[in-house]
Design a protein around this motif. Sequence first.
Motif, mmCIF file in Angstrom:
data_model
loop_
_atom_site.group_PDB
_atom_site.id
_atom_site.type_symbol
_atom_site.label_atom_id
_atom_site.label_comp_id
_atom_site.label_asym_id
_atom_site.label_seq_id
_atom_site.Cartn_x
_atom_site.Cartn_y
_atom_site.Cartn_z
ATOM 1 N N THR A 13 2.279 38.937 91.406
ATOM 2 C CA THR A 13 1.542 38.627 92.633
ATOM 3 C C THR A 13 0.132 39.206 92.597
ATOM 4 O OG1 THR A 13 2.328 40.605 93.821
ATOM 5 C CG2 THR A 13 3.665 38.601 93.994
ATOM 6 N N VAL A 14 -0.134 40.118 91.665
ATOM 7 C CA VAL A 14 -1.472 40.687 91.549
ATOM 8 C C VAL A 14 -2.499 39.615 91.183
ATOM 9 C CG1 VAL A 14 -1.512 41.277 89.095
ATOM 10 C CG2 VAL A 14 -2.652 42.773 90.738
ATOM 11 N N LEU A 15 -2.027 38.480 90.666
ATOM 12 C CA LEU A 15 -2.934 37.397 90.268
ATOM 13 C C LEU A 15 -3.428 36.578 91.454
ATOM 14 C CD1 LEU A 15 -0.955 36.087 87.137
ATOM 15 C CD2 LEU A 15 -2.975 37.570 87.157
ATOM 16 N N ILE A 16 -2.763 36.686 92.607
ATOM 17 C CA ILE A 16 -3.094 35.830 93.746
ATOM 18 C C ILE A 16 -4.543 36.030 94.190
ATOM 19 C CG2 ILE A 16 -2.588 35.330 96.173
ATOM 20 C CD1 ILE A 16 0.329 35.992 95.603
ATOM 21 N N ALA A 39 -4.880 43.721 99.926
ATOM 22 C CA ALA A 39 -3.487 43.664 99.471
ATOM 23 C C ALA A 39 -3.372 43.611 97.958
ATOM 24 C CB ALA A 39 -2.787 42.448 100.090
ATOM 25 N N PHE A 40 -4.488 43.515 97.256
ATOM 26 C CA PHE A 40 -4.483 43.492 95.792
ATOM 27 C C PHE A 40 -3.717 44.680 95.214
ATOM 28 C CE2 PHE A 40 -6.556 44.849 91.802
ATOM 29 C CZ PHE A 40 -6.308 43.731 91.016
ATOM 30 N N THR A 41 -3.727 45.808 95.906
ATOM 31 C CA THR A 41 -3.095 47.027 95.379
ATOM 32 C C THR A 41 -1.585 47.060 95.596
ATOM 33 O OG1 THR A 41 -3.530 48.166 97.471
ATOM 34 C CG2 THR A 41 -5.192 48.387 95.730
ATOM 35 N N LEU A 42 -1.028 46.092 96.283
ATOM 36 C CA LEU A 42 0.398 46.136 96.630
ATOM 37 C C LEU A 42 1.312 46.275 95.414
ATOM 38 C CD1 LEU A 42 2.069 43.992 99.390
ATOM 39 C CD2 LEU A 42 3.240 44.381 97.235
ATOM 40 N N PRO A 43 1.139 45.473 94.347
ATOM 41 C CA PRO A 43 2.039 45.640 93.185
ATOM 42 C C PRO A 43 1.986 47.040 92.579
ATOM 43 C CG PRO A 43 0.819 43.576 93.046
ATOM 44 C CD PRO A 43 0.202 44.362 94.143
ATOM 45 N N PHE A 44 0.823 47.683 92.633
ATOM 46 C CA PHE A 44 0.700 49.033 92.079
ATOM 47 C C PHE A 44 1.488 50.043 92.918
ATOM 48 C CE2 PHE A 44 -3.118 46.607 91.019
ATOM 49 C CZ PHE A 44 -3.104 46.699 89.631
ATOM 50 N N VAL A 45 1.509 49.841 94.237
ATOM 51 C CA VAL A 45 2.291 50.717 95.093
ATOM 52 C C VAL A 45 3.786 50.483 94.858
ATOM 53 C CG1 VAL A 45 2.835 51.327 97.491
ATOM 54 C CG2 VAL A 45 0.475 50.846 96.840
ATOM 55 N N VAL A 46 4.178 49.239 94.617
ATOM 56 C CA VAL A 46 5.583 48.943 94.317
ATOM 57 C C VAL A 46 6.011 49.636 93.027
ATOM 58 C CG1 VAL A 46 7.221 47.123 93.687
ATOM 59 C CG2 VAL A 46 5.653 46.765 95.591
ATOM 60 N N VAL A 47 5.170 49.565 92.010
ATOM 61 C CA VAL A 47 5.480 50.245 90.742
ATOM 62 C C VAL A 47 5.620 51.750 90.979
ATOM 63 C CG1 VAL A 47 4.583 50.827 88.460
ATOM 64 C CG2 VAL A 47 4.406 48.475 89.307
ATOM 65 N N LEU A 48 4.690 52.318 91.720
ATOM 66 C CA LEU A 48 4.771 53.746 92.042
ATOM 67 C C LEU A 48 6.081 54.056 92.763
ATOM 68 C CD1 LEU A 48 3.343 56.575 92.338
ATOM 69 C CD2 LEU A 48 2.551 55.740 94.578
ATOM 70 N N TYR A 49 6.426 53.218 93.740
ATOM 71 C CA TYR A 49 7.639 53.431 94.540
ATOM 72 C C TYR A 49 8.879 53.393 93.652
ATOM 73 C CZ TYR A 49 10.551 53.238 98.725
ATOM 74 O OH TYR A 49 11.456 53.534 99.713
ATOM 75 N N GLU A 50 8.933 52.410 92.771
ATOM 76 C CA GLU A 50 10.092 52.263 91.878
ATOM 77 C C GLU A 50 10.263 53.496 90.988
ATOM 78 O OE1 GLU A 50 13.336 51.106 89.967
ATOM 79 O OE2 GLU A 50 12.455 49.803 91.510
ATOM 80 N N PHE A 51 9.187 53.955 90.396
ATOM 81 C CA PHE A 51 9.289 55.076 89.459
ATOM 82 C C PHE A 51 9.520 56.406 90.164
ATOM 83 C CE2 PHE A 51 7.740 51.989 86.489
ATOM 84 C CZ PHE A 51 8.251 52.400 85.267
#
Length: 595
Positions: free
Chosen positions: A239-242, A207-219
Motif C-alpha cells: 500500500t506504500v505505492l498508493i 498516510a504514506f508512513t502507515l506501512p512503516f508503522v505496521v512493520v514496527l508494530y509487528e516486530f
Amino acid sequence: MSNKSFWSRLPLHLFLIAAVGLIAYSNSFHVPFTFDDEGSIVSNNVIKNLNRFLHDDGYTYNPRRFLGYLTVALNYRLGGTDVTGYHAVNLAIHIGTGFLTYLLARLTLSTPALRRGDDATGASSWFIPLFAALLFVAHPVQTQAVTYIIQRLASLATLFFVGSIACYAKARKLQEESARPFAPKPLFFYLLALAAAGCAMKTKEIAFTLPFVVVLYEFMFFRMTAAKKLLFLLPVGLTVLIVPLSLLGTNKPIGQIISDVTAVTRVDSELSRLDYLFTQFPVIATYLRLLILPVRQNVDYDFPVYHSLANAPVILSLLLLLALFGAALFLWHRSRDPQAAPELMLVSFGILWFFITISVESSVIPIADVIFEHRVYLPSVGAFIALAALFSLLFKGAVSRAAVSIACVVVLALTVTTFARNSVWGSELSLWGDATQKSPRKARPHYNLALALEKSGRLEQSLQEALIATRLSPKEANPYNLIGSIFGKKGDYDQAIAALSLAVKLDPTLAEAQVNLGDAYRLKRMLPQAMEQYQAAMKQRPTDASIYHKIGVTFALQQNLPKAAVFFQCAASLDPSTPQYRLDLMRAQAGSQTK
C-alpha cells in the motif's frame, strides 16, 4: 482498584471520551469558514455538484485527496455553506479517532509481547488506553485539525490510519489465538486494515508512513517466523505505492502537494532541502513543547528559517530529538526482559510512532509554511499513548486514587483550554487579531485581519492592516488588491486604480484584482480600459458568470446593446440562479429591438 470494577467497563470509557470531546468543542459549531476554507469549500465549484463530483470532476480535481473532498461535497449537498454540519462531521471524526486510539492501546496491551499472565498488564490495561484517548480528544493542540474545517483532511486521514493499525492488531491477535492462520475472523479484520490503509492514503499524503508503522508494530508486539511475518506484512507494505502512484502526472513540487495551505502572502517559499531540515528540528521541538505545555498557540507562526546546523536552536533541538529517539530504543531493549514493566515497550512504541509519522511534513521535503499545528495531529496519537504509559509507569502500574485524581485534573485543564482556544477561532476578527499579536512581523496575519475587518465594514482599520501587510511583504499582490477595493468602496477611484494597477503588475494572473481594476475604470467612465481588464480576467476565469455580466454592462454603457445581450446571455447560462443576469438580458434585447 480492580480492572473488573465499574470504572473499567468499555461502554463507560467510550462515553467519557465522547463527553469530553463534546464539551471541549461545544462552542465550535458556528466557527466561520476561514483561511483556505474559502478556496477549498466556499468558492470551490467542484464540491457543489455531488453527481459531477462522483462521476468525474471530484477525482480529476484532486485524486490524492479524493475521499477527503468527497466528505466536503456531501456536507455541501446536505447543508450548503452552513458551517454547523461541517463542524459536526469534524468533531465526529475527532471523537471517532479518540475511540480508535483507545481501542488500539487496549489491543496492544493484550499482545503477546505485553501480556503478563491472564490479566494483561493489570489495572493499567484499561487506565492507559482511557487516559491516552482522553488526552487526545481534550488537548488544545488538536483544535486546528478539528475546528479549521478543511483540515478535516488531516483528521480523517488519521482516523483511517489509526483504524487500519487497530484492525491489523485485532487480526494478528485473533490469528495468534486461532489454530488456522487464515480463519474467517482474522482474515476479515486483516482485509479491513488494508481497506482503511487505502482510504487513508486517498485522504491525505501523511498516510504514506502507515506501512512503516505496521512493520514496527509487528516486530515489537508479535512473535512469528520471518517467513510468516513477510506473508502478513507484504500486502500492507504494497500500500506504500498508493501515494507515489497518485503523484504521477502531477507537475507541482512534492512540497507544494503536501502543503495544506495555499493561501497567499507566504514568506520564503524557496527553501532548500537542508534549510528546511535544519528548521524542522526546532519545529518538532516546538510540537513537543505544545504537547506538554499548550500555550501561545498560533494559527500562523512567524517561525525563523535556519540555514546552518551551527545555530543554537537547531543543534539544541537536534540533541533533544536524538536523546528522545535514543530513549525509545533503550526502552525497547529494556522491555524485552520478561521481568520488565510492559509500559516500557508502549512508551517506546509511542515515541517511534511520533517520529515516523512526523517525517512526511518535517524532513527534507520543503513546504513553504514550515510549521502548522494540525501537522502534529497524527503524530500525537503515539505521543499520547507514550505519555499515558509513562504516567502509569510512574505509579508502578497501579491505578490508585492519586493517579486517577491527577489524570482527571489534567484532562479537565486541557478541556477548558481547548474550549478557550475554540473561542479564539469563533470569528475571523478574533482569530487573526490573535495571530497579529503573536506574529506582528508576518504579513499574512495582517492581510487576513484586513480581510476580516473589510467584511465587517470597518474600512479604515482594514486599510491600516492592509498597508502593514504591504510594508512587510511589498511584492505580494493581494494586499494591494484589497487596498484598491477599499478605495473603490470609498469612491476614491484614482487611489483605487493606482493600488489595483500595482496588484495586477505584481501578479498578472490575479483575476480578482483585474476585475476590481475594471470596476474602478468603469465607474470612472474609462470604458476601454475597463473592458481590457475584464477580458484579461475572463481568460483566468472562463466560467465566472459575474465577469461576463460586467463585460455586458460595459458594452451597454458604450451603447452596444447587441454585444451586451450576448454577454448577459453567457452570464445567465453560467449562473441561472441570479435573476439580475436574466433581467439585464431582457432589457438589452428589448433595447436592441427598439433601435
